[in-house]
Structure formats: structure tokens, C-alpha cells
Design a protein around this motif. Structure first.
Motif, PDB file in Angstrom:
ATOM      1  N   UNK A 442      -0.757 -21.773 -29.136  1.00 45.34           N
ATOM      2  CA  UNK A 442      -1.677 -20.622 -29.349  1.00 45.34           C
ATOM      3  C   UNK A 442      -2.992 -20.491 -28.390  1.00 45.34           C
ATOM      4  N   UNK A 630       4.579 -12.701 -32.158  1.00 46.57           N
ATOM      5  CA  UNK A 630       4.145 -13.975 -32.588  1.00 46.57           C
ATOM      6  C   UNK A 630       4.643 -14.329 -33.970  1.00 46.57           C
ATOM      7  N   UNK A 638      -0.682 -21.931 -38.592  1.00 45.42           N
ATOM      8  CA  UNK A 638      -1.181 -22.971 -37.990  1.00 45.42           C
ATOM      9  C   UNK A 638      -0.379 -24.045 -37.152  1.00 45.42           C
ATOM     10  N   UNK A 639      -0.957 -24.339 -35.740  1.00 47.62           N
ATOM     11  CA  UNK A 639      -0.137 -25.271 -35.052  1.00 47.62           C
ATOM     12  C   UNK A 639      -1.225 -26.298 -34.575  1.00 47.62           C
ATOM     13  N   UNK A 641      -3.129 -28.043 -31.825  1.00 50.67           N
ATOM     14  CA  UNK A 641      -3.206 -27.578 -30.379  1.00 50.67           C
ATOM     15  C   UNK A 641      -3.296 -28.793 -29.504  1.00 50.67           C
TER      16      UNK A 641
END
Ligand code: SF4
Lengths: 653, 71
Positions: A442, A630, A638-639, A641
Motif C-alpha cells: 500500500x 486493488x 489492512x496490511x 507496512x
């Protein structure tokens, strides 16, 4: 100049252009800006509701002015408005493909002559790229001399034009899924010339009269450009002149030097410009310049010729399409060479107002009144020196006060797809993985290609810059070519520092870690083929789907004007890219054809056209499309980062 | 390059994130970054194509398309 309401008309966002437009006005010199004021677009032609392909017409079939008055519209022969609009659109694509591909043919012929030692001043410079292309063409390389390999590459490249069946060789470089889509729809090009000829035949009076069927052939023709002619040009030019690597360049009309001999190379083919670079280093030429009282020779470029020598030699770029006449208005240009495409005939009149010599150099393009010195590779360096001598000898003939705007802007250019790959991962671990990872985590929201021309019907450079700034602010990395790239260069978007100034936090972080600008200059218009290959690398790297249409990516040409831009747009759409054009759109005469391109193409190619003249709205549409992709990839969740630092990058080396 | 500089910023999806500042060298390059020149021999070049450009030139590495090749 004021418009009808007495307001000062804004013509450009580039101060160098604005001051030169004012100078031209004061000196009563006609330029494209003033001609456009006097000549409004034809309201029927602008929507392509007019057919003039046979002697029973022209048949003018405008849309009804009021809603509710729609009726079926057809020409004398019964051709429906859908057929007429699609035919006009398809013919433009054929012309665009023909232009890129005739350029490519010249490249292939010169390449073969170079390999056979018949081209003066040229060499096989990039052995790596030669090997790469030989592998693409299935040419045996082991134990063979470069020259032998190059001769086979040249012959194989030339075969791509006259082939009658099978598939163009580069088709197999596309993602496998994309190839399957093309084969299923029957749009894989067989031979470059064949597709253009068939397109012209099918749009002749009384042949193909089904707009969807016409558009299939238009697609096959456009693919023969992107995955054919343009790709051949890029690859063979790289072998002859070197694959671009990062280099410092300078943009805008301020690159001219008052006390030097100023030469502008304008057009598209890089042959003469390359040899002019060589010739400017000749001591004899330097001595001649001194003799006429000049402090040196200043070679500069304009349009795609500029992009070619800028990204390989750092030759300064004096401006983009709408600045070609303005460059001469400085009174500082001794000589301008033009070869093919995008060179306005108006240049001749402007050159006569000053001391500039306008020289046409291609055997395919003359301009009435201009000096014609044909360039042929057999005596290329001699021709370059002859032209250079003419420029130097013209230096004492300046008869106007010279005015050179102060504006110049440094930039880093030369991001071929190989260089991006190298910068992301090092020499032997070169990889698109860091880019894919940062799209997945992201930091980078997506990728956009912003390309194309200038168009006098919109404020010079304004749409390019507004769109690109909006995209990078929203963490979309931008790949750019052509006049769009020059607009970005002039606006300071092609520097690593631009990341901090203009990009969103995630994109800025990645750019600053790698040391790249948020907008990557990938070359001339034929180099849009580099964007196709970079997109394919993103797919093949993994993690972002298995087709170009799965990528969080979009394309745009906000200030397009040429038929080549439509061919480019169609091959991007047919390669799975959502593509937004601005300024004007040439199918509005038929709702059905427009719907076919804007909606039904998505079902066919998983990519489609859109039209939006407001660049901020257009950027919003591109970002919405990127977010849609996406989401489809599951990247909206949510990932974590992972912080991407130098230590991690070094670990890749 | 000394200590890394980090800043807190907002990402496009509204989250607060810690980001790394510039890590590249200040100033302007005076020569082109001719990385291909490091590939001296034909073996180096072929090796480069098979590794760096494995997307097209490696026999056993097809990225996202690996499954398709095996099927
Ligand atoms: S082809 Fe048909 S529509 Fe076109 S000009 Fe001729 S008669 Fe008119």
C-alpha cells in the motif's frame, strides 16, 4: 490577446511559452495559438458525424441539437452513423499505426545497414540488448559474432512488416492470459503492413459496415503498433544507440545560448540527431564556430527527437509540441531540422520572419519553401556535418534582437524498463519485486502511464501537470513519455526531490529510498512499448494477478491531438488498460460506438476507453479504477507496512 | 549517508504511518549511470538476461505464470 469577453486568454502554464507568445504577437508572427483563435473546430467534424470517403458525399449527419429529436442517421449509401463514426475512428488508428511503423521500418533498414557496415557513423552499441532481441526472435547466438547476430535480427525485424500470416514475434512477450484473450477474439496481428492495408480496405466505401467488426480490425491494427512497430523501433534503436540509463537533462526554451550556434532537432527519428551529436564534437566544426564569432555549438531537441537524444546523451530539450514555432521566435535558432511527424507547416513562415533555416531531412516529408537535405545512413555523418556547417555559417545572419526566456529545469531522465528493473534490485537480482511489494503493502497505490501530445484547444501543459500532480499526491507512480514527459520535466516533476515536494507519503518514501523521481521519463512516443513491457514484468513478477488488466494501473493522454495517440490508446485498452483521454473525443457522433469503446470493450479486453476533459476529474477516475483493481486483488484490506529501507535493498544485491 | 530520518505521515487510506526520509546522495550526477557497462563478457550478458530479465528469458522461472506453464 483578449477573448470575446475582453479577458486575457490563458494559453500556457509555462512562462517561457507565454513570453514567447507575447513576443510573436508584438512582432506579428503567426503561430498555432493565433491560428486556433481564428479557426474554430468544425462542429460536425469534431464529433466525426461526417463521411467523405466517396464521391456521392460528403454526407454530413450531425446529432440533433435538441433532446427528443433523435432519428436514425444514414449517408446516401445507407451507411449508418455507427459505421461512419467507427470507420473514421479506425482510419485514424490505421494512420497512427502506419506512422509508428514506417518509423520502425526506417529503423530496421538502418539497423541492417549498420550491421552490414553500410551506415556511416552508426554502430552496434548495446550488446546486451542485441542478445535480448535475438532471444526474442529465436536467433542462434552461441559462438556467433555480434555482427552476424545483428544481420539476422535486422532481417527478422523487417519480416515483421510484410508477414501475411502467423503472429508478430513480440506477441509472445505479453502475459500468457493476454495472449489468450487476443487469440480468442482473433485480433493477433499477422503482419504490420497487412493490418494497416486491411483496415484501409475495410473502411473503403461499401466494405465492412458493422461497427463492432470494424473495431476488431482497428484493435488488430493498433496491436501491430504497440506490440509491433513501436516495439521494433524501441529495441533496435536501443541496440544502435544504447538502452537509456539515468542521465541528467535540462528542459525548456531557456536552454538556448545567446552567444552560441543554436540548432534544434525536431521530429521523431533519432538517426540524424545521433550523428549531429557526434559532429558537434568535431574539432573542424568547433573551429568554424569560433571563426564566425560564436562561443560554441549548442545542439538542442524538440518533440520526440529531443527525447531520443536527451535520454541517451543529455542533449537539452528546448520544449514540446506547442513550442516548436516559439523556439524560432527567440530569434536565436540558426537552424532547425525536421524529419517526420508533428512538425507544423507553419514553421516555414515563422522561420522566414527570422534568420532560421528550416531543413527537411526525410525522403518522405518535404515542406514547401524549406531547404531539403535528405538523410541517408550510407553517408549519414557527411550529411550531419553539412547541416551543422550550414547552421554555423548562418550565425552571423541574426537580424532580430535575440530574446531567450530564463526558464530551464534540470531533470533525471532515461528510465528504460531495464533500468527500472536494475534500480529496484541491482544487477543480477534486478527485479520488479520491490515495486510489486510496495503496491501490495500500500505504499504505492498504483501505476499510471501519462503520455501524449499538446493540443492548442487546451491550455498548453496544464492538463498534464494537473493530472500528474493529482496522481502522485495520491501515491500513484507515473510513467511518462512524449510531450507529456517534457511537460513534467519543465514543471520539475522529473527530479528525485519532486517526491518530497509533490508525492503522497508512501510513494515519496519509496522514491526517496530508491533515489528515483515519482514521475519516470521512459522516452519518446514509440517508447510506450517500454510501458507495455514494464506492465508485463509487474504481472510476471507475481502477486498482482496474472494479466495487465489485473494490475492497479491506468493510462491517460490528457492533451492528445495526433492519430498516433489514438493508436496508442487503442493498443493500451486492448492490452487491458483503462485509458482516459482529455481535450476532445472523436466518436461522440455515435452513442453506440462510444458505448462500445467506453463500456463493451471492458467485456472484450478488460480494458476500456474514457473521456474526461477535466484533468483532476480524469485523475479521480483513474484512481477509482486503481482502487477497484486493488479491491479485486484483495489489497484493500489492512496490511502490515514493512518499512522499506536501504538495508533491505542492499540485501537484494 | 548518516542516520536515517523518519517522519510520521498519513497514508492514502487515512492511517498514520512512519516513513523513511531521503536516502539518496545530495547533488546532481555529472555522468550517466551506465550500469550495463558492468556486463563485460557474453557469458555475463546471458547470465544477466536469464536472471534479471527472467520474466522472459529463464526456462524455469515464470513468476505469476508458473502454474500455467506446468499445467
Ligand atoms: S460512403 Fe456513403 S456515407 Fe460516405 S460519403 Fe459516400 S455515400 Fe456518403
Amino acid at each position: 490577446m483578449a477573448d470575446e469577453k475582453g479577458k486575457e486568454k490563458i494559453r500556457s502554464i509555462d512562462n517561457a511559452a507565454i513570453t514567447l507568445i507575447e513576443k510573436a504577437q508584438k512582432e506579428n508572427v503567426s503561430t498555432v495559438f493565433f491560428r486556433a483563435d481564428e479557426l474554430k473546430p468544425c462542429p460536425i467534424g469534431v464529433e466525426e458525424s461526417c463521411c467523405k470517403i466517396c464521391g456521392m458525399g460528403p454526407c454530413r449527419l450531425p446529432r440533433p441539437k435538441k433532446a427528443g429529436e433523435e432519428k436514425d442517421r444514414a449517408g446516401v449509401c445507407g451507411a449508418t452513423i455507427e459505421t461512419i463514426v467507427a470507420r473514421n475512428f479506425a482510419r485514424k488508428i490505421a494512420a497512427g499505426t502506419a506512422s509508428h511503423s514506417d518509423h520502425a521500418r526506417e529503423v530496421a533498414e538502418t539497423f541492417l545497414k549498420t550491421a552490414q557496415d553500410e551506415a556511416q557513423g552508426f554502430a552496434i552499441k548495446d550488446e546486451v540488448k542485441l542478445l535480448e532481441v535475438a532471444l526474442d526472435y529465436g536467433i542462434e547466438t552461441e559462438g556467433r559474432e555480434s555482427r552476424e547476430i545483428a544481420i539476422d535480427v535486422g532481417k527478422k525485424a523487417l519480416e515483421q512488416f510484410g508477414k501475411q500470416d502467423g503472429e508478430l514475434v513480440y506477441i509472445k512477450k505479453a502475459p500468457l492470459k493476454r495472449q489468450e484473450i487476443w487469440r480468442k477474439l482473433g485480433v493477433v496481428p499477422r503482419g504490420i503492413d497487412r493490418e494497416v492495408v486491411e483496415m484501409m480496405h475495410r473502411t473503403h466505401m461499401g466494405v465492412d459496415q458493422d461497427y463492432k467488426h470494424l473495431m476488431l480490425q482497428a484493435t488488430r491494427t493498433a496491436l501491430a503498433d504497440g506490440w509491433g512497430g513501436s516495439m521494433i523501433s524501441t529495441d533496435l534503436q536501443d541496440i544502435m544507440f544504447g538502452t537509456p540509463v539515468p542521465i541528467l537533462g535540462t528542459f525548456n526554451t531557456g536552454v538556448f545560448k545567446e552567444d552560441q550556434v543554436n540548432i534544434v532537432v525536431h521530429g521523431h527519428e533519432p538517426f540524424l540527431p545521433e550523428l549531429l551529436v557526434t559532429a558537434t564534437h568535431d574539432p573542424e566544426m568547433k573551429a568554424l564556430a569560433e571563426k564566425v564569432g560564436a562561443k560554441g555549438i549548442n545542439l538542442t531537441g524538440m518533440c520526440c527527437s529531443a527525447n531520443e537524444v536527451l535520454m541517451r546523451h543529455g542533449i537539452p530539450c528546448a520544449g514540446n509540441f506547442l513550442q516548436q514555432e516559439l523556439a524560432l521566435v527567440t530569434g536565436a535558432v540558426e537552424l532547425m531540422t525536421v524529419d517526420v511527424q508533428c512538425q507544423m507547416q507553419g514553421l516555414q513562415d515563422v522561420s522566414e520572419c527570422y534568420h532560421t533555416k528550416l531543413v527537411t531531412t526525410s525522403d518522405r516529408a518535404k515542406i514547401e519553401g524549406a531547404i531539403h537535405i535528405e538523410f541517408h545512413p550510407e553517408n549519414g555523418l557527411d550529411t550531419a556535418k553539412k547541416i551543422l556547417r550550414m547552421a554555423i555559417e548562418n550565425y552571423p545572419n541574426r537580424r532580430h534582437a535575440v530574446y531567450i526566456p530564463a526558464e530551464t529545469q534540470d531533470a533525471v531522465v532515461g528510465f528504460s524498463h531495464e533500468t527500472i528493473n536494475y534500480l529496484l534490485g541491482g544487477l543480477f537480482r534486478a527485479s520488479y519485486k520491490p515495486l510489486n511489494d510496495n503496491i501490495i503493502n500500500g505504499r504505492i497505490r498504483g501505476v499510471a502511464g501519462v503520455v501524449g501530445c499538446n493540443n492548442v484547444r487546451t491550455v498548453h501543459d496544464s492538463a498534464h501537470i494537473a493530472m500528474v500532480k493529482e496522481l502522485i499526491k495520491n501515491d500513484v507512480i507515473v510513467l511518462t513519455t512524449g510531450c507529456a514527459a517534457m511537460a513534467c520535466g519543465k514543471a520539475g516533476l522529473l527530479t528525485p526531490e519532486a517526491a518530497r515536494l509533490y508525492a503522497g507519503s508512501g510513494l515519496a518514501e519509496v522514491c526517496e529510498a530508491v533515489g528515483i523521481p515519482p514521475v519516470l521519463h521512459m522516452g519518446a512516443c514509440v517508447d510506450n512499448s517500454r510501458i507495455l513491457i514494464a506492465a508485463t514484468a509487474l504481472v510476471k513478477e507475481g502477486g498482482l494477478g496474472d494479466d495487465i488488466s489485473d494490475l492497479p494501473a491506468a493510462g491517460a493522454a490528457p492533451e492528445w491531438m495526433s492519430e498516433k495517440a489514438l493508436a496508442i490508446g487503442q493498443y493500451f485498452v486492448a492490452s487491458g488498460v483503462y485509458t482516459v483521454f482529455g481535450t476532445t473525443w472523436p466518436t461522440l457522433g455515435s452513442e453506440k460506438v462510444t458505448k462500445h469503446l467506453f463500456e463493451e470493450h471492458e467485456e472484450l479486453y478488460k480494458g476500456m476507453w474514457a473521456y474526461e476533459p477535466d484533468p483532476i476529474k480524469a485523475a479521480g477516475m483513474m484512481i477509482a479504477h486503481i482502487d477497484k483493481k486493488r479491491k479485486a486483488l484483495g489489497l484493500d484490506k489492512a496490511r502490515e507496512r514493512v518499512l522499506y529501507d536501504m538495508a533491505m535493498r542492499r540485501a537484494l544485491d | 549517508m548518516g542516520e536515517y530520518v523518519y517522519e510520521e505521515k498519513e497514508s492514502f487510506d487515512g492511517k498514520k504511518v512512519k516513513v523513511l526520509g531521503p536516502t539518496y546522495e545530495e547533488g546532481k550526477p555529472d555522468a550517466k549511470n551506465d550500469w550495463e557497462a558492468k556486463l563485460g563478457s557474453p557469458e555475463d550478458r546471458l547470465n544477466y538476461l536469464k536472471t534479471a530479465l527472467r520474466y522472459w528469458y529463464s526456462k524455469d522461472w515464470f513468476g505469476s505464470e508458473k502454474r500455467k506453464q506446468e499445467a
